[in-house]
Scaffold this active site. Structure first.
Site, PDB file in Angstrom:
ATOM      1  N   CYS A 161       0.813  -1.216   0.000  1.00 41.07           N
ATOM      2  CA  CYS A 161       0.000   0.000   0.000  1.00 41.07           C
ATOM      3  C   CYS A 161       0.844   1.263   0.000  1.00 41.07           C
ATOM      4  O   CYS A 161       0.392   2.302  -0.515  1.00 41.07           O
ATOM      5  CB  CYS A 161      -0.986  -0.014   1.173  1.00 41.07           C
ATOM      6  SG  CYS A 161      -0.275   0.253   2.808  1.00 41.07           S
ATOM      7  N   ASP A 162       2.054   1.228   0.553  1.00 43.82           N
ATOM      8  CA  ASP A 162       2.937   2.391   0.556  1.00 43.82           C
ATOM      9  C   ASP A 162       3.148   2.936  -0.853  1.00 43.82           C
ATOM     10  O   ASP A 162       3.346   4.143  -1.047  1.00 43.82           O
ATOM     11  CB  ASP A 162       4.320   2.046   1.122  1.00 43.82           C
ATOM     12  CG  ASP A 162       4.321   1.132   2.314  1.00 43.82           C
ATOM     13  OD1 ASP A 162       3.379   0.351   2.478  1.00 43.82           O
ATOM     14  OD2 ASP A 162       5.298   1.164   3.073  1.00 43.82           O
TER      15      ASP A 162
END
Length: 376
Positions: A161-162
């Site tokens: 998700c980063d």
């Protein structure tokens, strides 16, 4: 109040910058002169104490200088622009080396901003950024092909998700400044892959990667309290990235409603689970796991929420909660300008301390301050 009592009070603040306390009117107020001074102190300290995880062009510096960009955009202070131009020049305007890794183009957000802001033509060389984006989006890769069957879920380009903070805002801004909407369309395609794989519609939060996607199996990871694992900074990357994307995305872009809806869902969730002292814990749904505030995740959340208020996507009634978050973050800054209580580089909830710092934590601090300054 004598010096002994004052010293004890200072020690208590140092031990935990997020000690729960009742919100008063004074805590809801903001002193913009003081905020600007705190932001400059953070910049000066960070510039004097560079940290390199992989290279000067790595994702940690990309996130830090994104904060510097937004600080300059909000204040116009040339100290920020000097720092931006200095790093870009010495980096020779390069990205980092892994062409299919979203982290390695985050630094280009600062290059694009400098290019737009500088009156001189050709001061910034955007060719390395273009070369990266063309390879990243259009060349074949094992992740894109779904050939990596590891537990991380590396079967899509942006499998963690980063990544939604690292690459999409850069691609979006590049598409805008070069007037090439095809880049935006391809950004959306890969963004949707990550959304479909990692977004939990029930909790309205993102799993960091497939290790933390709950499938109902006894082998799945959960917190001791039985809740799913949702990392504060991981979700901070996403919601802060959404604010950056929406800030530059054309109002009439066909997929903009998706990003606005996702932003509003996450913003509502972050406000609903904000602890009483203002700072989010590293484990969002299990705050007792590490029951102290953490600044990098909180900084990204605060930036995004303040941006939402300033741009009409979050109701102004939530302004006190956002100011409370900023005031708690500000207490985590040391007298010399260093921003403490930042969880170290990681991929899931872990503790922080008053003395733990990272350049991306300073970036989150600057991002938050940049939007807090705009609150009315």
């Amino acid at each position: 109040m004598n010096k002994t009592i004052l010293s004890l009070f200072a020690i208590v603040l140092l031990l935990n910058c997020s000690t729960a306390q009742k919100v008063t009117e004074s805590q809801q107020a903001i002193d913009k002169t003081q905020i600007k001074a705190a932001m400059i102190d953070a910049l000066e300290w960070q510039e004097a104490h560079p940290i390199i995880a992989l290279a000067p062009t790595d994702w940690t510096n990309g996130a830090y200088y994104t904060g510097v960009v937004r600080a300059h955009k909000a204040t116009g202070d040339m100290m920020y622009m000097a720092a931006l131009k200095n790093q870009g020049y010495w980096n020779n305007w390069n990205t980092f080396s892994r062409m299919h890794h979203a982290d390695d183009v985050a630094i280009s957000y600062s290059y694009l901003y400098i290019d737009k802001a500088d009156v001189r033509k050709n001061f910034v060389d955007l060719e390395p950024t273009k070369r990266f984006l063309d390879a990243h989006l259009y060349e074949d890769d094992n992740w894109k092909a779904g050939n990596d069957k590891s537990k991380y879920g590396r079967t899509i380009l942006w499998w963690w998700c980063d990544a939604l903070f690292m690459a999409p805002p850069v691609i979006n801004l590049y598409a805008k400044q070069t007037n090439q909407p095809k880049y935006l369309d391809d950004m959306h395609k890969f963004y949707m892959e990550t959304y479909n794989q990692l977004y939990d519609e029930e909790e309205q939060l993102f799993a960091r990667d497939m290790r933390f996607v709950w499938t109902g199996s006894d082998k799945d990871t959960k917190e001791p309290n039985g809740k799913k694992v949702f990392w504060s900074r991981g979700n901070g990357w996403v919601i802060a990235g959404l604010a950056l994307i929406l800030d530059d995305m054309p109002e009439d872009y066909k997929h903009r409603p998706f990003y606005e809806k996702l932003y509003k869902e996450m913003a509502a969730k972050m406000l609903a689970i904000q602890p009483d002292d203002g700072l989010w814990r590293t484990s969002l749904l299990s705050p007792e796991s590490y029951n102290h505030g953490e600044v990098s995740g909180s900084g990204f959340h605060t930036f995004a929420l303040a941006w939402g208020i300033n741009n009409g996507l979050v109701d102004k009634k939530h302004t006190p909660a956002v100011i409370k978050a900023w005031n708690a973050i500000a207490k985590c800054q040391h007298a010399d300008g260093r921003v403490g209580w930042v969880q170290n580089i990681g991929a899931f909830p872990e503790p922080a301390s008053a003395d733990s710092w990272q350049n991306f934590g300073t970036g989150a601090f600057l991002l938050a301050g940049s939007e807090i300054l705009k609150l009315e």
